[in-house]
Design a protein around this motif. Sequence first.
Motif, PDB file in Angstrom:
ATOM      1  N   GLU A  98       0.831  -1.209   0.000  1.00 49.86           N
ATOM      2  CA  GLU A  98       0.000   0.000   0.000  1.00 49.86           C
ATOM      3  C   GLU A  98       0.864   1.257   0.000  1.00 49.86           C
ATOM      4  OE1 GLU A  98      -3.089   0.288   2.890  1.00 49.86           O
ATOM      5  OE2 GLU A  98      -3.770  -1.769   2.571  1.00 49.86           O
ATOM      6  N   GLN A 126      -7.331   5.532   0.072  1.00 45.67           N
ATOM      7  CA  GLN A 126      -8.606   5.239   0.752  1.00 45.67           C
ATOM      8  C   GLN A 126      -9.704   4.807  -0.215  1.00 45.67           C
ATOM      9  OE1 GLN A 126     -10.316   9.034   2.374  1.00 45.67           O
ATOM     10  NE2 GLN A 126      -8.569   9.947   1.343  1.00 45.67           N
ATOM     11  N   TYR A 127      -9.554   5.130  -1.500  1.00 48.09           N
ATOM     12  CA  TYR A 127     -10.573   4.728  -2.485  1.00 48.09           C
ATOM     13  C   TYR A 127     -10.220   3.410  -3.167  1.00 48.09           C
ATOM     14  CZ  TYR A 127     -11.239   9.637  -1.570  1.00 48.09           C
ATOM     15  OH  TYR A 127     -11.390  10.837  -0.932  1.00 48.09           O
ATOM     16  N   ARG A 128      -8.986   2.964  -3.024  1.00 50.71           N
ATOM     17  CA  ARG A 128      -8.536   1.747  -3.705  1.00 50.71           C
ATOM     18  C   ARG A 128      -8.542   0.522  -2.782  1.00 50.71           C
ATOM     19  NH1 ARG A 128      -4.114   5.246  -5.319  1.00 50.71           N
ATOM     20  NH2 ARG A 128      -2.689   4.209  -3.886  1.00 50.71           N
ATOM     21  N   TYR A 129      -7.854   0.657  -1.668  1.00 47.97           N
ATOM     22  CA  TYR A 129      -7.572  -0.543  -0.872  1.00 47.97           C
ATOM     23  C   TYR A 129      -8.822  -1.173  -0.246  1.00 47.97           C
ATOM     24  CZ  TYR A 129      -2.910   1.168  -1.792  1.00 47.97           C
ATOM     25  OH  TYR A 129      -1.789   1.608  -2.430  1.00 47.97           O
ATOM     26  N   PRO A 130      -9.792  -0.361   0.242  1.00 46.36           N
ATOM     27  CA  PRO A 130     -10.971  -1.016   0.839  1.00 46.36           C
ATOM     28  C   PRO A 130     -11.791  -1.851  -0.149  1.00 46.36           C
ATOM     29  CG  PRO A 130     -10.783   1.255   1.606  1.00 46.36           C
ATOM     30  CD  PRO A 130      -9.786   1.082   0.486  1.00 46.36           C
ATOM     31  N   ILE A 131     -11.658  -1.554  -1.469  1.00 48.47           N
ATOM     32  CA  ILE A 131     -12.442  -2.333  -2.446  1.00 48.47           C
ATOM     33  C   ILE A 131     -11.613  -3.438  -3.092  1.00 48.47           C
ATOM     34  CG2 ILE A 131     -14.031  -0.439  -2.926  1.00 48.47           C
ATOM     35  CD1 ILE A 131     -12.507  -0.027  -5.607  1.00 48.47           C
ATOM     36  N   GLY A 132     -10.369  -3.595  -2.670  1.00 49.85           N
ATOM     37  CA  GLY A 132      -9.557  -4.667  -3.246  1.00 49.85           C
ATOM     38  C   GLY A 132      -8.939  -4.307  -4.578  1.00 49.85           C
ATOM     39  N   PHE A 133      -8.747  -2.999  -4.814  1.00 52.53           N
ATOM     40  CA  PHE A 133      -8.012  -2.520  -5.995  1.00 52.53           C
ATOM     41  C   PHE A 133      -6.673  -2.077  -5.434  1.00 52.53           C
ATOM     42  CE2 PHE A 133      -7.767   0.757  -9.611  1.00 52.53           C
ATOM     43  CZ  PHE A 133      -7.577  -0.199 -10.595  1.00 52.53           C
ATOM     44  N   SER A 134      -5.739  -3.021  -5.397  1.00 52.07           N
ATOM     45  CA  SER A 134      -4.658  -2.912  -4.422  1.00 52.07           C
ATOM     46  C   SER A 134      -3.252  -3.015  -4.982  1.00 52.07           C
ATOM     47  CB  SER A 134      -4.833  -4.026  -3.375  1.00 52.07           C
ATOM     48  OG  SER A 134      -4.805  -5.285  -4.028  1.00 52.07           O
TER      49      SER A 134
END
Lengths: 391, 141
Positions: free
Chosen positions: A131, A138-146
Motif C-alpha cells: 500500500e 482510501q478509495y482503492r484498498y478497501p475495495i480490493g483494488f490494491s
Amino acid sequence: MTDDRRRASFLGRTALVGVGFTEFSRDSGRSVLSLAAEACRRAIEDAGLPRSDIDGVVSFSVLDDSVASQAVATVLGLPELTYVLDMNLGGQAPSFMVMQAAMAVDAGLADAIVIFRALNGRSGTRVGSTEFHGPAGQYRYPIGFSAYPQYIAMWARRYMIETGATYEDLGAVAIAQRAYAQANDRAVIRGALTPESYLASPFVADPFRGPDCTTEVDGACALVVTTLDRARDLRHSPAVVRGAAYVLGNRSGLDIGDALLWKDYSRNYTSLLAKALWASAGLGPTEIDFAELYDCFSSTVLFGLEGLGFVGRGEAGGFVRAGNTALGGRLPTNTNGGLLCEGYLHGMNTVAEAVLQIQGRSGERQVPRANSCVVTSGGMMDGSALVLTRA
Amino acid sequence: MRDVNQEATDAPAPITDRDSDPWWEALYAGQLKLPHCLDCGATWFPPTPGCPECGGIHVELIASTGRGHLYSWVVINRALGQNVPRDTPYTIVAVDTEEGARMIGRLFAPSDQPMRAGEPLSAVIRSVRGQTVVGFERAIS
C-alpha cells in the motif's frame, strides 16, 4: 509543455560512461546498502574513473526501500561530494535521474556523478503489492483494488477497447522479450514462451497473465554520468545524452498509484512528451536504431511505441507480432528481455541496457546498428525519456 | 445476486483525511456525493481542496445520481498484497458518472453477459464486512 522551449544546455554535452550491476535474485541475503555500494563500485570501475573523481551521488526510492546517497558515499569511501540528490519516485525516475546528473555536471556543480537504484524488491518491500500511503489509497484498498498489475490492467483494457488490440498483442510483447532474455545471463525469467504457452498461463489481473508482468527482484544497478569532454578519455565509448524530457500530465492524481482523475487510460505520458523529446534531440523516430521502453507490464511497450510515434494509433500490436521489435527487426526493443524478464529494477536496468548497446557491449543480443536509441521510464501519468547516441 | 456480506473479505478501513471526511460522512449516511466547482462547473472524484480543471477553491459536494457508463474494468484473478479481499475472481469497474466524474468500485452484481464498454451501471452503497464502500451494479443482468 510549450513548443518553443529552450533546448536544455546539457544535451549533447554530457554522457553515460560506466555500468555496474549486482546479481539479480529472489533473496539477496544482503543489505540494500551492500547492494548499492557494489553496483556503484562496479560502475565507477567500469567507467575507468578513479574513485576520487566521483563527486556526486544521485538515487531514487519508493516506500523507503533504498538507502541514502550519503550512506553509499560513505561506504565507497568517496572523499567529498558536491552534489547529492535522493528522490522519492517510482519507475518514472531513471531517465529523469540521468537528466538531473547531466544538468549538474554540465552546470559545473560536479564532475562525475554515480547514479543508482538498489533494493531488496523481492525479499523485502514488494512495490507491486504494498500500500502507498497517498491520499487516494482510501478509495482503492478497501475495495480490493490494491496493486500495480491491477491499475495498469485497467489501462490495458481501455486501450484494447479503443484500438481493438487483443490478448495476442499483449502476448507478442512478452514472447519477443523472452527471446532476448534467453541471451541474457542476468535475466531471471528465461524459459521459452510460445503463443500457446502464453495463452495457457493463468490470468493475474485480466487482461494480464503472468508473462505480462514484471518480476520483482533483489539487486542494484548503477551508472556514471560525466561531461562529454571527460567521457572521451575513458575506457568505453560514451553514450551521449542527446535528448531528454520529463512530463507530468494534466490531472495526474494524488499519488503515484492514483489514476482517478486521468482522462484517457489508453494513452500515457509518452504521448505527452514525444514532441518535446524529439525536438530536444533533433532526431525523429525514423532515425532511431533501437528502443528500451519501460515495461512494468507488456501493455506499456505498446503505449510507448504509439506514444513516441514509432507506429500509428492501434498499430503497436501488429508491429510487434510482425517481428519488428526482435533482433534484426526495424526497431529492436527491450533487448535485455525488459523488466518482464531481466527483473524489476524500476527501469534503471532499462537505461543500463541502452548504454551497453550504444557502447557495443551487449554480446549475443547486440543490436547490429546501435548508433541511436530511445529510453523511457514510467508507465502511467508521468515519466521521463532519453535519446542516447554514439559520440 | 450474491450477498456481498457473506463474501470472504477482510478489506482494510479507508484512511480518511480532512479533505475526504465530508464525502465519507455522506456515504455513511447513504448518500453518494461528488465534488463540484462553483467557479467553472466541473465535477470530479475524489474530493480535493481545489478544482483540478480551473484551480478554483470554491468546491462543494453535490448529490450524484449514481448512474454512469462503463469506462474500463479489470478482473482480479489473484489477490495481491496484505489485507486484501481473497474472494477472487472479482471485478473492479471504472465508471464515468453522468455528472462527469470517474469512479472505481467493486462490481456487485456480476452476470454471465460479457462486459461491454459504455454499458450503463448504477452505484450502490454497501456494507461489506463492516466497511461501507461504493460499488456498481449492471443494468444488464
